[in-house]
Scaffold this motif. Sequence first.
Motif, mmCIF file in Angstrom:
data_model
loop_
_atom_site.group_PDB
_atom_site.id
_atom_site.type_symbol
_atom_site.label_atom_id
_atom_site.label_comp_id
_atom_site.label_asym_id
_atom_site.label_seq_id
_atom_site.Cartn_x
_atom_site.Cartn_y
_atom_site.Cartn_z
ATOM 1 N N GLU A 149 56.314 49.274 41.159
ATOM 2 C CA GLU A 149 55.404 48.939 40.054
ATOM 3 C C GLU A 149 55.550 47.478 39.637
ATOM 4 O O GLU A 149 54.570 46.819 39.306
ATOM 5 N N ASP A 177 48.711 48.519 46.944
ATOM 6 C CA ASP A 177 49.264 49.687 47.632
ATOM 7 C C ASP A 177 48.944 49.611 49.124
ATOM 8 O O ASP A 177 47.867 49.145 49.507
ATOM 9 N N LEU A 192 44.900 56.241 49.989
ATOM 10 C CA LEU A 192 44.845 56.888 48.673
ATOM 11 C C LEU A 192 44.497 58.370 48.776
ATOM 12 O O LEU A 192 44.817 59.158 47.894
ATOM 13 N N LYS A 195 53.370 62.021 36.597
ATOM 14 C CA LYS A 195 52.075 61.376 36.771
ATOM 15 C C LYS A 195 52.266 60.020 37.439
ATOM 16 O O LYS A 195 53.367 59.469 37.466
ATOM 17 N N HIS A 196 51.162 59.523 37.941
ATOM 18 C CA HIS A 196 51.157 58.249 38.648
ATOM 19 C C HIS A 196 51.554 57.093 37.718
ATOM 20 O O HIS A 196 51.073 57.006 36.604
ATOM 21 N N SER A 197 52.433 56.254 38.215
ATOM 22 C CA SER A 197 52.785 55.035 37.489
ATOM 23 C C SER A 197 51.782 53.960 37.870
ATOM 24 O O SER A 197 51.168 54.032 38.925
ATOM 25 N N THR A 198 51.645 52.958 37.030
ATOM 26 C CA THR A 198 50.710 51.886 37.382
ATOM 27 C C THR A 198 51.018 50.616 36.603
ATOM 28 O O THR A 198 51.617 50.678 35.544
ATOM 29 N N GLU A 219 42.899 59.737 35.363
ATOM 30 C CA GLU A 219 43.139 60.503 36.596
ATOM 31 C C GLU A 219 42.075 60.194 37.646
ATOM 32 O O GLU A 219 42.377 60.026 38.808
ATOM 33 N N GLY A 241 47.925 59.754 51.270
ATOM 34 C CA GLY A 241 49.270 59.316 50.906
ATOM 35 C C GLY A 241 50.034 58.714 52.076
ATOM 36 O O GLY A 241 51.161 58.242 51.906
#
Length: 251
Positions: free
Chosen positions: A176, A185, A189, A144-147, A97, A192
């Motif tokens: 992704e 990205d 951050l 939750k955030h994908s990565t 996180e 957003g």
Amino acid sequence: MWKKVRVFILLLVLGYVAIEAWKDLNQNWDQSIVVLVHPINADGSQNTENYIQQLNAQSFTETSEYLTANAKNYQRNAHFIFKIGRELKQLPPEPPENGSAFNAILWSLKFRYYAWKQTQSVDGYATVTLYLNYYDSNKYKVLKHSTALERGRIGVVNLFSDVKQNEENQVVTAHELLHAFGATDKYDLNTGQPIYPQGYVNPAQQPRLPQHQAELMAGYIPITETQSKIPLSLQQTVIGNLTAREIGWVK
Ligand SMILES: [Zn+2]
């Protein structure tokens, strides 16, 4: 003796890293891109299981056509094949996180180890492997955030197991997937908000806001300086110039 063994192992590791680095910087877009997706029932629910069972090759047709069409905008004849792999029981390690570099590196090693352990010969060749964690939208409102990792070409993507969310799922999956090819990205951050100009589909538009589409790696359609809208489908997104450059569609 031990010194020799240690040097040998070190050379193996260096060789592996060098090959990976070379591979990653030289994606050949003239070859078919095989995207292997492994569905995972991340919440263990029956709803999610039913959703996974109805997935088929057509579930990813729109994404693959979208990518092919966007590549054409940059005079690239890219061809994407989505392959639905085995449903996996074990979840990939959760991305950290907080953004500390140490945690990020540790997670990336754990994730690569997970990917290596899960791979079986029946899976066949894949350019990229995505682990799709599906969650029941009745129980989970926010995911939750994908990565994804460029080195290793693997990604963990959190999605909703709901056919009504298919379009949004496709946006997240395509985003992704491009991370796995080195795209960065294009949103702030902290807020957003898409970053101007690279996060805008039409940066030269007058007046600049509101925009009408989202740059895929910016994730959102900028509406005002402080507000943006989530794209509802891939049709509301475009792969912008900088992203095309990062993934090697533009030299
Ligand atoms: Zn991203």
